[in-house]
Design a protein around this motif. Structure first.
Motif, PDB file in Angstrom:
ATOM      1  N   LEU A   4    -127.716   3.947  22.298  1.00 18.26           N
ATOM      2  CA  LEU A   4    -126.397   3.976  22.913  1.00 18.26           C
ATOM      3  C   LEU A   4    -126.378   4.997  24.033  1.00 18.26           C
ATOM      4  CD1 LEU A   4    -124.406   4.050  19.554  1.00 18.26           C
ATOM      5  CD2 LEU A   4    -124.795   2.051  20.985  1.00 18.26           C
ATOM      6  N   VAL A   5    -125.819   4.603  25.171  1.00 14.92           N
ATOM      7  CA  VAL A   5    -125.750   5.508  26.321  1.00 14.92           C
ATOM      8  C   VAL A   5    -124.326   5.517  26.855  1.00 14.92           C
ATOM      9  CG1 VAL A   5    -126.611   6.041  28.615  1.00 14.92           C
ATOM     10  CG2 VAL A   5    -128.158   5.053  26.903  1.00 14.92           C
ATOM     11  N   GLU A   6    -123.694   6.685  26.792  1.00 10.94           N
ATOM     12  CA  GLU A   6    -122.325   6.827  27.278  1.00 10.94           C
ATOM     13  C   GLU A   6    -122.306   7.191  28.762  1.00 10.94           C
ATOM     14  OE1 GLU A   6    -122.426   8.776  23.072  1.00 10.94           O
ATOM     15  OE2 GLU A   6    -123.658   8.749  24.887  1.00 10.94           O
ATOM     16  N   SER A   7    -121.216   6.836  29.414  1.00  7.73           N
ATOM     17  CA  SER A   7    -120.996   7.225  30.802  1.00  7.73           C
ATOM     18  C   SER A   7    -119.498   7.245  31.066  1.00  7.73           C
ATOM     19  CB  SER A   7    -121.698   6.256  31.762  1.00  7.73           C
ATOM     20  OG  SER A   7    -121.181   4.950  31.614  1.00  7.73           O
ATOM     21  N   SER A  33    -119.771  -2.906  14.245  1.00  2.70           N
ATOM     22  CA  SER A  33    -118.558  -2.145  14.511  1.00  2.70           C
ATOM     23  C   SER A  33    -118.941  -0.883  15.286  1.00  2.70           C
ATOM     24  CB  SER A  33    -117.872  -1.760  13.208  1.00  2.70           C
ATOM     25  OG  SER A  33    -117.386  -2.908  12.549  1.00  2.70           O
ATOM     26  N   LEU A  34    -118.031  -0.461  16.153  1.00  6.86           N
ATOM     27  CA  LEU A  34    -118.327   0.648  17.054  1.00  6.86           C
ATOM     28  C   LEU A  34    -117.198   1.674  17.012  1.00  6.86           C
ATOM     29  CD1 LEU A  34    -119.226  -1.841  19.829  1.00  6.86           C
ATOM     30  CD2 LEU A  34    -120.898  -0.376  18.730  1.00  6.86           C
ATOM     31  N   GLY A  35    -117.558   2.905  17.281  1.00  2.28           N
ATOM     32  CA  GLY A  35    -116.548   3.944  17.269  1.00  2.28           C
ATOM     33  C   GLY A  35    -116.767   4.966  18.369  1.00  2.28           C
ATOM     34  N   TRP A  36    -115.704   5.668  18.675  1.00  2.36           N
ATOM     35  CA  TRP A  36    -115.762   6.838  19.557  1.00  2.36           C
ATOM     36  C   TRP A  36    -115.350   8.068  18.765  1.00  2.36           C
ATOM     37  CZ3 TRP A  36    -117.742   7.022  24.403  1.00  2.36           C
ATOM     38  CH2 TRP A  36    -117.888   5.817  25.094  1.00  2.36           C
ATOM     39  N   PHE A  37    -116.107   9.129  18.957  1.00  4.19           N
ATOM     40  CA  PHE A  37    -115.828  10.410  18.327  1.00  4.19           C
ATOM     41  C   PHE A  37    -115.848  11.478  19.401  1.00  4.19           C
ATOM     42  CE2 PHE A  37    -116.327   9.303  13.796  1.00  4.19           C
ATOM     43  CZ  PHE A  37    -116.849   8.028  13.932  1.00  4.19           C
ATOM     44  N   ARG A  38    -115.360  12.669  19.073  1.00  4.43           N
ATOM     45  CA  ARG A  38    -115.407  13.759  20.050  1.00  4.43           C
ATOM     46  C   ARG A  38    -115.617  15.083  19.344  1.00  4.43           C
ATOM     47  NH1 ARG A  38    -109.052  13.768  22.081  1.00  4.43           N
ATOM     48  NH2 ARG A  38    -108.180  14.896  20.278  1.00  4.43           N
ATOM     49  N   GLN A  39    -116.168  16.009  20.082  1.00  5.40           N
ATOM     50  CA  GLN A  39    -116.382  17.346  19.544  1.00  5.40           C
ATOM     51  C   GLN A  39    -116.063  18.368  20.621  1.00  5.40           C
ATOM     52  OE1 GLN A  39    -120.268  18.101  17.855  1.00  5.40           O
ATOM     53  NE2 GLN A  39    -119.475  19.779  16.618  1.00  5.40           N
ATOM     54  N   ALA A  40    -115.088  19.193  20.334  1.00  6.64           N
ATOM     55  CA  ALA A  40    -114.704  20.273  21.230  1.00  6.64           C
ATOM     56  C   ALA A  40    -115.485  21.529  20.857  1.00  6.64           C
ATOM     57  CB  ALA A  40    -113.213  20.527  21.125  1.00  6.64           C
ATOM     58  N   ALA A  98    -122.371   3.465  16.435  1.00  7.43           N
ATOM     59  CA  ALA A  98    -122.400   2.095  15.931  1.00  7.43           C
ATOM     60  C   ALA A  98    -122.785   2.084  14.458  1.00  7.43           C
ATOM     61  CB  ALA A  98    -123.392   1.253  16.733  1.00  7.43           C
ATOM     62  N   ARG A  99    -122.243   1.110  13.741  1.00  5.37           N
ATOM     63  CA  ARG A  99    -122.599   0.925  12.344  1.00  5.37           C
ATOM     64  C   ARG A  99    -123.684  -0.150  12.241  1.00  5.37           C
ATOM     65  NH1 ARG A  99    -118.532   0.675   7.761  1.00  5.37           N
ATOM     66  NH2 ARG A  99    -120.271   1.867   6.895  1.00  5.37           N
ATOM     67  N   ARG A 100    -124.264  -0.238  11.091  1.00  5.10           N
ATOM     68  CA  ARG A 100    -125.202  -1.335  10.832  1.00  5.10           C
ATOM     69  C   ARG A 100    -124.428  -2.646  10.860  1.00  5.10           C
ATOM     70  NH1 ARG A 100    -128.512   1.620   5.917  1.00  5.10           N
ATOM     71  NH2 ARG A 100    -129.792   2.953   7.256  1.00  5.10           N
ATOM     72  N   PRO A 101    -125.117  -3.754  11.092  1.00  9.58           N
ATOM     73  CA  PRO A 101    -124.431  -5.042  11.227  1.00  9.58           C
ATOM     74  C   PRO A 101    -123.516  -5.412  10.071  1.00  9.58           C
ATOM     75  CG  PRO A 101    -126.683  -5.235  11.998  1.00  9.58           C
ATOM     76  CD  PRO A 101    -126.545  -3.860  11.397  1.00  9.58           C
ATOM     77  N   TYR A 102    -122.413  -6.036  10.434  1.00 10.54           N
ATOM     78  CA  TYR A 102    -121.454  -6.626   9.499  1.00 10.54           C
ATOM     79  C   TYR A 102    -120.772  -5.606   8.593  1.00 10.54           C
ATOM     80  CZ  TYR A 102    -123.843 -10.799  11.102  1.00 10.54           C
ATOM     81  OH  TYR A 102    -124.391 -11.772  11.886  1.00 10.54           O
TER      82      TYR A 102
END
Length: 124
Positions: A4-7, A33-40, A98-102
Motif C-alpha cells: 500500500l502506498v499513500e499520497s 476491506s480497507l481503512g484509514w488510521f492516523r497517528q499524531a 487492508a484486511r485479508r480477503p472477505y
C-alpha cells in the motif's frame, strides 16, 4: 502480499480540504476491506474510517464524521479519503490499511497490511 502506498498529504490551513489516495498492489483488492488510521506525535494510532470489501458499508470515527469521506475505486486498486473542514487536531501521519480477503469492518478489526503513511499538517 499486498503493498500500500499513500499520497496526497501536505500542509493546509484550517477549514481547508485534502484528498488522500492509497494505491494497492496485488489482485485481491476488490475482496479486501480497507481503512484509514492516523497517528499524531506522542499519541497512539487511532481509527479514522473504513470501507467494506463490497463497498456497501462504511464506518467513521466520531471525530471525523460529517467531514471525511472514504471511497474506493476497485478498477484502480485505490482507496481515497476526502477530508473537508480540516482542523489543527487532524494533524497526523495518515496510514492506509487492508484486511485479508472477505473480512468486514467490525470495530477493532485487525488489519494485516499497512502503508508507510503520509503527513497531514493543518495550520490554525
Amino acid at each position: 502480499q499486498v503493498q500500500l502506498v499513500e499520497s496526497g498529504g501536505g500542509l493546509v490551513q484550517a477549514g481547508g480540504s485534502l484528498r488522500l489516495s492509497c494505491a494497492a498492489s496485488g489482485r485481491t483488492f476488490s475482496t479486501q476491506s480497507l481503512g484509514w488510521f492516523r497517528q499524531a506525535p506522542g499519541k497512539e494510532r487511532e481509527f479514522v474510517a473504513a470501507i467494506g470489501w463490497s463497498g456497501g458499508s462504511t464506518s467513521y470515527a466520531d471525530y471525523v464524521k460529517g467531514r471525511f469521506t472514504i471511497s474506493r475505486a476497485n478498477a484502480k486498486n485505490t482507496v481515497y479519503l476526502q477530508m473537508n473542514n480540516l482542523k489543527p487536531e487532524d494533524t497526523a501521519v495518515y496510514y492506509c490499511a487492508a484486511r485479508r480477503p472477505y473480512r468486514g469492518i467490525t470495530p477493532g478489526a485487525t488489519y494485516e497490511y499497512w502503508g508507510q503513511g503520509t503527513q497531514v499538517t493543518v495550520s490554525s
